[in-house]
Each structure stands twice: as C-alpha cells, then as structure tokens.
Design an enzyme around this catalytic site. Structure first.
Site, short mmCIF file in Angstrom:
data_model
loop_
_atom_site.label_atom_id
_atom_site.label_comp_id
_atom_site.label_asym_id
_atom_site.label_seq_id
_atom_site.Cartn_x
_atom_site.Cartn_y
_atom_site.Cartn_z
N ASP A 1 42.07 31.97 4.04
CA ASP A 1 41.82 32.66 2.86
C ASP A 1 41.27 32.09 1.78
O ASP A 1 42.34 31.66 1.02
CB ASP A 1 42.68 33.94 2.76
N GLU B 1 38.34 34.85 -6.82
CA GLU B 1 37.79 35.84 -5.96
C GLU B 1 39.06 36.33 -6.23
O GLU B 1 40.03 37.68 -6.30
CB GLU B 1 37.38 35.87 -4.90
N GLU B 2 39.89 35.74 -6.37
CA GLU B 2 42.12 35.59 -5.87
C GLU B 2 42.43 36.52 -7.19
O GLU B 2 42.70 37.45 -6.56
CB GLU B 2 42.52 35.23 -5.45
N ASP C 1 34.92 36.16 4.55
CA ASP C 1 36.71 35.77 3.80
C ASP C 1 37.54 36.54 5.11
O ASP C 1 37.51 37.17 5.59
CB ASP C 1 36.69 37.43 2.66
N HIS D 1 47.76 34.89 2.55
CA HIS D 1 48.48 34.28 1.06
C HIS D 1 49.60 33.44 0.61
O HIS D 1 50.69 34.26 0.40
CB HIS D 1 48.84 35.98 0.09
ZN LIG Z 1 40.47 35.97 0.55
#
Ligand SMILES: [Zn+2]
Length: 456
Positions: A282, A316-317, A345, A424
């Site tokens: 990611d 984006e995050e 993504d 994450h």
């Molecule tokens: Zn992402």
C-alpha cells in the site's frame, strides 16, 4: 486506502449517477492484442521498483508518508524512471491541513476512579481541539437499548436544558460528528465524547473519525460500552488533549503519452504510504504496475489513439488530497475530456483475492462507462483463468473521479480483511508481496490501458 472522510459528498454524487446508469451505456471497447506490452512488463522489473521504494523507506525513517523526505525521494525515483523513458513529467503541488494529536489522557474521578488507555479505550477525532477539562458528563439523547437508531446531537433541541460547562456525551449515528460538536459547543459544552452507535457488530468498538475542520474543544471517540458506562448520572471525567494541525505541502506527478487529448485515459496509483511503515503493498505495488506500464508503453513506441495520462498521487492516505486537487483544478472542458480513470491501490497482497471495482453493478451508482472498465478487466482476468471478485469500496483515489461524475474502475487484492496482515504496518515490506499476483494485476492494467487507449 483511507477512512471515508468525504462520505457526504460521495452520497450526493451517488444519487445523481444512479439516474445516468439506467441509460444504455456505450458498447464495450474492441479487444486489443496486448501480449507484446504484457510480455515487456516483467516480474523482475516490477520487483525492482518495489525494492527501490523499499530502499527509499529504509533510508528515510522507515516510511514514505506525505510531507516527508521519504515521499520526496519516492517522487524523485518515479520521475527519473519516467524521464528516462522519454516522458515529460509535471509535478502538481497542493497543500492541506493535517491534524494530529501529540498527547491525550482520560480518567474518571466519580463515581469511582479509573484510568483509560489512548487508542484502546478512546482517541481524539481528527481536528479535535486542545485543552484540559475535568467536568461532569451530560448524556444527550442517547439510544442505548433496542435498535439504537439514534439522532443524538443532531438537533439543537437535543441540548435543551444542557448544563453549560459540562462534558457532552453523544452517540454516533445519522449526522456528522461535526454537526454534533457544533450543537454541543453552542450549548456550552467544554468537551465532547462520542460513543460508538452500538447498532451492529462493526459499530461497537473504538473508531476513528474526522471533524473536517478545527474544533474549539477537545473531542474524543470511545466504545459503545464505555460510553454507556459514562452515561451514569454523576460521572465525572478528566480529559486532556494536545493536538496540532500542520500545513502539509506535497506533489503528485503526471506524465502523458501522445494521442487525442479529448478522450484522455487516466491511469493512476497513490505514491505515498502511511507513517507506520514502508507502504510497499500500500501502495508501492500499484505504483510499480502503473510505472512499468508507462515505461514499456514508451519503450515499445505505442502510438495511442487516445492520450494516456499516468498519474502518481500524493497524500492519498491523509485524505485523497493529491487526486482531489487534480480533479478540482480540471476546468469543465478538461473534465469532459477525461474518458475514464483506472486506479490501482494494493495489488500485491500476501494472501491475495483478485478483485475488480464493481462500477457496472446495478445500483452501484457509478458514472456510466464504469461498467466498461469493469468488463474489460474482468474479461482479461477470466481469460487468464482467474475469476475476480468485485468491490465497490470508495476509499481510494477513484473516489475523486467518481465524485466528479467521471467513469472509473480499478484493481485490488485485499487489505485488512485477512488478505494483507501487514496493512498499514511496519511489516508492509517488499518481501511480503505476492509477486505472481502483482504480475497478473500489472498485465490486467496494461491490457485495459491499451484497450481504452486504442478505442476510438
Ligand atoms: Zn492505498
């Protein structure tokens, strides 16, 4: 992938789009022979991009988050690859507010003493105000039993008789967190606690959320059970939040092929990761697939009928800021000249579930044309012997295009649903990527890009 801060805007766009979808859509594009392009996109080349981004993270505090040197080095890497392939690149600069909290504590002093743990029992909402408050808790229009369908805090009248200077305890549901907080502050609340709604399994535990703009008082979220406990009359809480709002300036990167600009096919992936880790699945995986497609497009001298715009989004995050900025700065003509957007993504998940965005599903409310993207991707994967699932999540950059009425689609191999145990986290590293799945996803993206580039 992020929490859905723009839910309200998305809902509005949805209503409009449903009407559009019922009209007959244009016939699916003619298939093209993408074998030469796919053969040129090798697993080794994709892996080399992953390893390069991993090295970037390893030499920049372990992450490639927006606003960090790790992100800037990632941008330099992608830009150098594109310019090396003969592209003229453009950086798009944008700024936004990023809330954060540096310290938060919460305890109960009455009816009995208790101490709570931040990020387990409670957490400040994004854009929570700072401050220390010790005060009695006042429950506001809670629905703790039955179906827990609540409008707690959604009406100013919920605060009739609200004792000024106390802590407002409201329940999640029906209206935005910001609306509840506005009403509470107007009634004289010195802090606001929002308990989870409790109406279904996924709305019992601790949750994260945003107010969208800076609040004047501390605002924290908590679990349904703790909120119910604190609704006991006479409960007194001691709350302290130190929060900051930083202005972040970052950049996205775009590169165009030749071809007709009035039917631009945009193919993109976000380049930033979260602060917790290197962000290789990611979203180094999506970046690798889009970048290598661009490089091989140029190397093979593909002459597209329609212009292809390869895009690498920033931030984006933190809230889709790079892609939102890109769409927002399109004038009407440029928006109409955007034929579709293809998003990648997380396309190399360790326990992958190959999925295609379900824009064509009836009732998805996605702009017309999204179905054609779904069809091309699904047909390609099926022809490779993989029957993909569909997903209609909107928590990635395609939402920026959908909200503007632009058709979109994309590829996904799973996140915190078991497909990527490192989602994450610090372990989201190059070594955990399923390279075979990444290769297949890159091929699907290349095939779709070429198909739409060559469709008059
Ligand atoms: Zn992402």
């Amino acid at each position: 992938m992020v929490i859905a801060a723009a839910a309200v805007a998305a809902c509005v766009a949805m209503v409009i789009a449903v009407v559009v979808v019922s009209r007959p859509t244009s016939p699916p594009p003619r298939p093209v022979d993408s074998r030469q392009l796919r053969d040129a996109i090798t697993t080794e080349a994709l892996a080399a991009h992953l390893d390069a981004l991993q090295r970037v993270a390893d030499t920049h505090d372990g992450n490639r988050a927006a606003g960090t040197a790790g992100y800037d080095a990632s941008l330099d890497y992608v830009e150098a690859r594109l310019q090396g392939a003969g592209y003229r690149t453009e950086r798009q600069r944008f700024s936004y507010q990023r809330p954060d909290f540096t310290r938060a504590s919460l305890g109960r002093t009455a009816p009995s003493a208790a101490a709570y743990t931040v990020l387990r029992d409670f957490r400040p909402l994004d854009f929570s105000g700072a401050g220390s408050v010790t005060a009695v808790v006042t429950a506001v229009d809670l629905a703790l039993d039955g179906d827990r369908a609540t409008t707690s805090g959604c009406e100013a009248s919920d605060f009739t008789g609200f004792p000024r200077g106390t802590i407002a305890l409201v329940q999640r549901g029906t209206c935005s967190f910001a609306q509840k907080v506005d009403h509470a502050v107007a009634a004289g609340a010195r802090a606001v606690v929002i308990l989870n709604q409790g109406n279904e399994q996924g709305r019992l535990g601790l949750f994260a959320g945003t107010l969208g703009r800076q609040a004047d008082v501390p605002v924290v979220a908590t679990t349904f059970d703790l909120g119910r406990e604190w609704s006991t009359p006479g409960t007194t809480l001691e709350l302290a939040v130190e929060s900051t709002v930083a202005t972040i300036t970052s950049e996205s990167l775009i590169a165009d092929t030749g071809g007709a600009p009035d039917h631009t096919v945009v193919v993109g992936a976000h380049l930033d990761g979260v602060a917790e880790g290197p962000g290789i699945n990611d979203n180094g995986s999506g970046v690798a697939a889009v970048l290598e497609t661009a490089v091989q497009f140029a190397a093979l001298g593909v002459q597209p009928h329609n212009r292809v715009r390869f895009a690498f989004w920033g931030a984006e995050e933190d809230g889709l800021y790079g892609s939102r900025h890109y769409v927002a700065q399109l004038d009407e003509a440029a928006r109409r000249s955007t034929a579709l957007y293809l998003n990648l993504d997380m396309v190399g998940s360790p326990k992958p579930v190959a999925s295609v965005y379900g824009g064509g599903n009836l009732g998805s409310g996605w702009p017309s044309g999204s179905g054609a993207v779904q069809t091309v991707l699904t047909d390609f994967l099926t022809a490779q012997g993989v029957t993909p699932g569909t997903t209609t999540f909107r928590s990635s950059d395609h939402a920026s295009f959908l909200d503007a009425g632009i058709a979109a689609g994309g590829l996904f191999t799973g996140a915190d649903d078991g497909a990527d145990p490192c989602y994450h986290q610090a372990c989201d590293r190059a070594a955990t990527i399923d390279r075979e799945m990444l290769g297949l996803m890159a091929d699907a993206a290349a095939d779709a890009t070429l198909t739409f580039a060559q469709t008059p």
